[in-house]
Design an enzyme around this catalytic site. Sequence first.
Site, PDB file in Angstrom:
ATOM      1  N   ASP A 231     -15.006 -16.883  -7.848  1.00  0.00           N
ATOM      2  CA  ASP A 231     -14.060 -17.596  -8.710  1.00  0.00           C
ATOM      3  C   ASP A 231     -12.651 -17.450  -8.179  1.00  0.00           C
ATOM      4  OD1 ASP A 231     -15.847 -18.512 -10.472  1.00  0.00           O
ATOM      5  OD2 ASP A 231     -15.635 -16.835 -11.877  1.00  0.00           O
TER       6      ASP A 231
ATOM      7  N   ASP B 227      22.064 -17.547 -42.860  1.00  0.00           N
ATOM      8  CA  ASP B 227      21.861 -16.810 -41.612  1.00  0.00           C
ATOM      9  C   ASP B 227      20.714 -15.814 -41.696  1.00  0.00           C
ATOM     10  OD1 ASP B 227      23.698 -18.124 -40.178  1.00  0.00           O
ATOM     11  OD2 ASP B 227      25.142 -16.512 -39.991  1.00  0.00           O
TER      12      ASP B 227
END
Lengths: 523, 428
Positions: A309, A36
């Site tokens: 843009d 773990d």
Amino acid sequence: MKLAYWMYAGPAHIGTLRVASSFQNVHAIMHAPLGDDYFNVMRSMLERERDFTPVTTSIVDRHVLARGSQEKVVDNITRKDKEELPDLVLLTPTCTSSILQEDLQNFVNRATMQTTCDVLLADVNHYRVNEFQAADRTLEQIVRFYLDKAKKNQDLNLEKTEKPSANIIGMFTLGFHNQHDCRELKRLLAELGIEVNEIIPEGGSVLNLKNLPKAWFNIVPYREIGLMTAVYLETEFAMPYVSTTPMGILDTAEFIRQIGQIIQNHAETQVKEKPTVKSPMENAVFIENYIEKQTRFVSQAAWFSRSIDCQNLTGKRAIVFGDATHAAAMTKILSREMGIRVACAGTYCKHDADWFREQVVGFCDQILITDDHTQVGDMIAQLEPAAIFGTQMERHVGKRLDIPCGVISAPVHIQNFPLGYRPFLGYEGTNQIADLVYNSFSLGMEDHLLEIFGGHDTKEVITKSLSTAVDLGWSTDGLAELNKIPGFVRGKVKRNTEKYARQNNIQTITLDILFAAKEANGA
Amino acid sequence: MKESQENLVFECETGNYHTFCPISCVSWLYQKIEDSFFLVIGTKTCGYFLQNAMGVMIFAEPRYAMAELEESDISAQLNDYKELKRLCLQIKQDRNPSVIVWIGTCTTEIIKMDLEGIAPKLEADIGIPIIVARANGLDYAFTQGEDTVLAAMAQRCPEKTPTDKPDPSLVLFGSLTSNVASHLALELKKQGIQVQGWLPSPRYGDLPALGEDVYVAGVNPFLSRTATTLMRRRKCKLISAPFPIGPDGTRAWIEEISSVFGIVPHGLEEREQQLWENLEDLVSLVRGKSVFFMGDNLLEVSLARFLIRCGMIVYEIGIPYMDKRFQAAELALLEKTCLKMNAPMPRIVEKPDNYYQIQRIRELQPDLTITGMAHANPLEARGITTKWSVEFTFAQIHGFTNAREILELVTRPLRRQKNIQEKSLTFV
């Protein structure tokens, strides 16, 4: 039981370990079975940490199952105390210890009598909270513990700093671009003439926590982690806090104005007692000047959103998904600052769903609150946005559906721990976000053009020979039209048209043939 | 240099070491067994581990999933049988596998969920075989996960009837990629030995027949439970041999098997010799260098034996679990190799303590440390050259042809070190 393949937020103990290992000289001991401790792997690999992750396991094995941990946990705590001389050992429960129901608090009490360091049991329940909630909780727990301790030792200095100062709460190991964000925030505060008192937990020392109340106020940049601590400090020491995330131009400005307000309030209440140093932040004109200067010259995002843009992005549809902080901020940026239509905004922070809804309502068509990645995937497939802004999982969904994706939130991969400076917060953050958004969409546009003009790679053999036999001619009008096609797809169109001509035994390619070929390919 | 000891030294430490959880075996077993589906019955902790450790694979719609236990499962408010049935029916509908493997985890152990009891009932209900393997972190480390799955699968192999195949027959156990498996089978065929089957087989329906006159041999050092099951439950005869890792190991493995079948192997000595000559370019890089195994995948003894044969000095072999009976032949070969190479006998440390090991590494300053990812970067930052141990589990390291692969892995950090030094990038 739940059938699950993937999860957005990790288990509770990961949150606790992230707090522990962010502090200096704090050691976490997990009460867990072998294997773990993969948190150590994540930290060592993702953050490319040079130091050993200060997390060890008091291993739960068959013996522990049979007779309880007995001396094991206490021994492990006292051993770490001697080996590493930490300031604090944080005993971390896991899903396993949750069901074993051993009296971990008792181990902590026993160990405390033998150690020179402080020992705490992280107060988290695996089955009730996730990684973020656990981290939030643990941080508050540690802060509260050290402030109580200082109070008891009459070691608490409540006097405010002379100059305006702030604590930054919620910078973490394994956090999404946290280190860069932290640097950006420090720069922002320095420019506003505000000192940074303490930054917790990343790089902070628990021994300095008693200095927290010296700051004029607290900053909680991320919604998920740090709020509990800020609320505690507010109730206990009447410290105001700013919880607006300075992400995007408008919210950064809002963030600065809130700080200005706090400092003005502070000055008004303090001035009766004794005159403090006058802060430029008390002057509303200074604040507005600063915001304007930064917005005009430092951040390019405002200009970008007016440039051609960005005009091309008008009405493009996007989907946003991530943790509450980043998803909400991103939704607002896309919709308010760039004029992009957010078809769906969502978060996996189900525990904070109400806040999220309140933030994004009006900025998106629909709201999705789920921690099931298949549901998010289905939503993306259904809505077919031009771009996705999500986590690594959404990036993979995007790959499968050929939709570009900008990663804006954890869970993350190693590529989301860039070496270069990439904040998401503050004015530099707005530049980074603008790049991210623009690159995602323009890539999408490029792909789309390629698609229109006949795909990316040539899988079929066009001619039998490798040499370019000159059996095909282009008429003047055909050639003129070909030259009008944007450069990066022109070669592709030429090849496809020639292929079409060969298949149809056409010798000369005229304008008609060019369009016929396009029609045949485009179908 | 330490004085060489007469015998191998075995020690046992505290067991505070880093390794992967054994449920990680699903990541390679689901690929090996093409028509299987692996269901890991555990918590978020297990799921998060698989998701992070398996990285990109998770996005390829793998044939494995979590049955994530919720609070109501833990407190037994829900019926385990009904819950599992619901999930397995969903799996059947979505994927229609030939076999579902349930991986029991720490949580199912602690709450004593009776997976072995539920499985046969559910199997009859839904018509798909269900195999139960308890691959949990309470009992096992990393590769031992495969051991638990194969041991459970051994019970499902058909019974060998006398008419089936010529006796005696040979079955090999251990999961290898198909080309490595066929390479080993081919090497045995050259000696006139036919491999009758593999456990596991690429498809569940092709599991080998087992019975009293079947000889079995393992290809990996971590398969001791499988070996026990094959001997005790299926009455097979186990061939105790070193493992086919490195040219020396492969040769010894084939020789042992041959001798059982009464065959005098031919051409093996030349084959081994030829390989060592071919490997000389890499062997020369490691000769005389020292290595330290921190231990996390049970391949350590075989790898150490091979590296000693390459001329390396092994300071310590850390290993999660040491089955001296199953590894007997491998340990004997290790001793023999040490004597042959005039190398000191390494310490074998079972259930090591990583903290103590790091102290020893600091003291010994080995040229190479083979370790998990948790320690690799911190050790590198302290000037200790490392190699990630996990790569040995996923790389192809078995048989004659793959000896080069092992050395490529071992020398990569050393070669990189050399590149950096030659270009004088030594400022970090």
